[in-house]
Design an enzyme around this catalytic site. Sequence first.
Site, PDB file in Angstrom:
ATOM      1  N   GLU A 239      -5.837  -9.229   3.686  1.00 12.86           N
ATOM      2  CA  GLU A 239      -5.298  -8.559   4.752  1.00 12.86           C
ATOM      3  C   GLU A 239      -5.232  -9.484   6.053  1.00 12.86           C
ATOM      4  OE1 GLU A 239      -5.973  -4.444   5.392  1.00 12.86           O
ATOM      5  OE2 GLU A 239      -6.306  -3.903   3.376  1.00 12.86           O
TER       6      GLU A 239
ATOM      7  N   ASN B 121     -12.362  -1.303  -1.052  1.00 14.76           N
ATOM      8  CA  ASN B 121     -11.729  -1.829   0.215  1.00 14.76           C
ATOM      9  C   ASN B 121     -12.269  -1.583   1.481  1.00 14.76           C
ATOM     10  OD1 ASN B 121      -9.210  -2.807   1.841  1.00 14.76           O
ATOM     11  ND2 ASN B 121      -9.437  -0.739   2.609  1.00 14.76           N
ATOM     12  N   GLU B 122     -12.626  -2.376   2.391  1.00 18.17           N
ATOM     13  CA  GLU B 122     -13.213  -2.015   3.717  1.00 18.17           C
ATOM     14  C   GLU B 122     -14.090  -1.028   3.649  1.00 18.17           C
ATOM     15  OE1 GLU B 122     -10.181  -1.547   6.789  1.00 18.17           O
ATOM     16  OE2 GLU B 122      -9.629  -3.650   6.662  1.00 18.17           O
TER      17      GLU B 122
ATOM     18  N   GLU C  75       0.998  -1.283   0.171  1.00 17.05           N
ATOM     19  CA  GLU C  75       0.033  -0.035  -0.152  1.00 17.05           C
ATOM     20  C   GLU C  75       0.767   1.205   0.062  1.00 17.05           C
ATOM     21  OE1 GLU C  75      -2.980  -0.182   3.266  1.00 17.05           O
ATOM     22  OE2 GLU C  75      -3.834   1.772   2.454  1.00 17.05           O
TER      23      GLU C  75
ATOM     24  N   TYR D 266      -6.595  -8.966  11.475  1.00 18.03           N
ATOM     25  CA  TYR D 266      -5.524  -8.841  12.082  1.00 18.03           C
ATOM     26  C   TYR D 266      -5.175  -9.477  13.419  1.00 18.03           C
ATOM     27  CZ  TYR D 266      -4.259  -5.363   8.177  1.00 18.03           C
ATOM     28  OH  TYR D 266      -4.191  -4.850   6.881  1.00 18.03           O
TER      29      TYR D 266
ATOM     30  N   GLN E 103       2.029  -6.074   5.653  1.00 18.91           N
ATOM     31  CA  GLN E 103       2.319  -5.763   4.246  1.00 18.91           C
ATOM     32  C   GLN E 103       3.659  -6.199   3.807  1.00 18.91           C
ATOM     33  OE1 GLN E 103       1.019  -1.996   2.892  1.00 18.91           O
ATOM     34  NE2 GLN E 103      -1.025  -2.066   4.072  1.00 18.91           N
TER      35      GLN E 103
HETATM   36  O1  AHR Z   1      -2.941  -2.446   6.160  1.00 13.22           O
HETATM   37  C1  AHR Z   1      -3.340  -1.379   6.848  1.00 13.22           C
HETATM   38  C2  AHR Z   1      -4.740  -0.823   6.867  1.00 13.22           C
HETATM   39  O2  AHR Z   1      -5.369  -1.866   7.469  1.00 13.22           O
HETATM   40  C3  AHR Z   1      -5.185  -1.102   5.372  1.00 13.22           C
HETATM   41  O3  AHR Z   1      -4.955   0.275   4.735  1.00 13.22           O
HETATM   42  C4  AHR Z   1      -6.728  -1.229   5.743  1.00 13.22           C
HETATM   43  O4  AHR Z   1      -7.583  -1.847   4.835  1.00 13.22           O
HETATM   44  C5  AHR Z   1      -6.696  -1.856   6.977  1.00 13.22           C
HETATM   45  O5  AHR Z   1      -7.678  -1.426   7.871  1.00 13.22           O
END
Ligand code: AHR
Length: 500
Positions: A304, A172-173, A25, A248, A353
């Site tokens: 992600e 995205n999101e 990103e 995450y 990432q």
């Molecule tokens: O990876 C960091 C961020 O986490 C991304 O931009 C977003 O999609 C997520 O919330």
Amino acid sequence: MAKLYVNAKNKKGKINKEIYGHFSEHLGRCIYEGIYVGENSNIPNVNGMRTDVVEALKEMKVPVLRWPGGCFADEYHWKDGIGQKETRKKMINTHWGGVVEDNSFGTHEFFELCSQLGCETYINGNVGSGTVQEMSEWVEYMTFNGLSPMTEERRKNGRDEPWTVNFFGVGNENWGCGGNMRPEHYANEYRRYQTYVRVYDPKKPIYKVACGANVDDYHWTEMVLETCSDYMGRKPYDFMNGLSLHYYTVPGTWDKKGSATEFDEKEYYVTLKRTLRMEELINGHGAIMDKYDPDKKIGLIIDEWGNWFDVEPGTNPGFLYQQNTMRDAIVAAINLNLFNKHCDRVKMANIAQMVNVLQSVILTEGEKMIKTPTYHVFNMYKHHQDAELVDSVIDTEEIGIDRDNMVPNLNESVSMAEDGILNITITNLSVTDSYPVEAVILEKDFTETFAELLTGNMKDHNTFDQPDAVRTEKFDKVSVDGNTLKFTIPPCSVIHISVK
Ligand code: AHR
């Protein structure tokens, strides 16, 4: 003694190489500095891409790369990133540190990077603040070969042939940074936007990914799939090829996530416990998907995932730069084993990432570069790419130091490559204990084995002064007795054994 049973004849489906995918990103030092330094940099580069990073990534085999975001994607206007660099529009990267984005890395540079890496392309379009026309023109610019305003523009900018877009994310999101939409609203927008993601070359279909849920937001998954089913008899798979999921691993709270390098055993096990939740999420979202898509035509795209810790002290909080220890290696290994085992539904995954952001495989500082423990796991696991998942089961026991955060001590997956080589990957989650393992290989004759090991203390990591403090080593302590392999797996380690 932990027994591992492998039935080489019982194949369970293909492990898509894209499960080993990455994400880059416009965030902190991922693209700029980490990958792209520009042609005039003193750091050795080819067309602006730093050679050390590209070489390391090639060795590890990057199958697919997602770009330009993340939250950045829904603020990105692709036309700002084409043409003469000097005249490209500058913007503020509001999400990530408020820094100036000079757009010197744009569409042409992304395809150049993917061509150097030899990987597939996953472009994420802008639904949150972009128009249908803008998205449709981007696809035309990238993939159309005929005569049109977009292809003329592309040719003017030095690229005659169209590129290949393998995957395209429609937003995205969008439940959050991508427009704060409700699922029904997003799903209707998705239906409209994806209509104009045209496939100009039938030999090169574009795999369309709809924005899926955050963690356990099962309502989102249900409503998106429901809204993509209609009175005309159309089903979600008539509109989408994939549905994403973001999860995450955060050991603390979002306000105080925890340090990447300073943690105790309790926090170590909390991290592993939380990462193991990935399986519950795959099963939970998978069950809803099964209802709308029993033949599993739609892939669950975990685009992600990874550890999210507090940023390294003294670094820009908006840059999400964190170190990477053996704990990260164990987390990577656990997730990759899980994705392998769920390859009937999980068709792609992209760790967040690739360089200098969150759970990266590479960290850079000026002209220096290090491979992280997570890199070494991806490098050992590359043998699973496009291989057939093979039936396996391992004895486990619950370990940990508090009742709420117990985890199984071992975690594995096994695959067979096209050339008949069996690849076994096992993780020992224990910080303190080693375990003797007996791996019984059924339905396969073999004469040779090769093993490699990544191990260390839970906080061990590589630094720019000690770049090889953690690295994979050949492991020659596997003995063979008939169809059984015997070895002891050290604490906090990841092992890869290939059986020929
Ligand atoms: O990876 C960091 C961020 O986490 C991304 O931009 C977003 O999609 C997520 O919330």
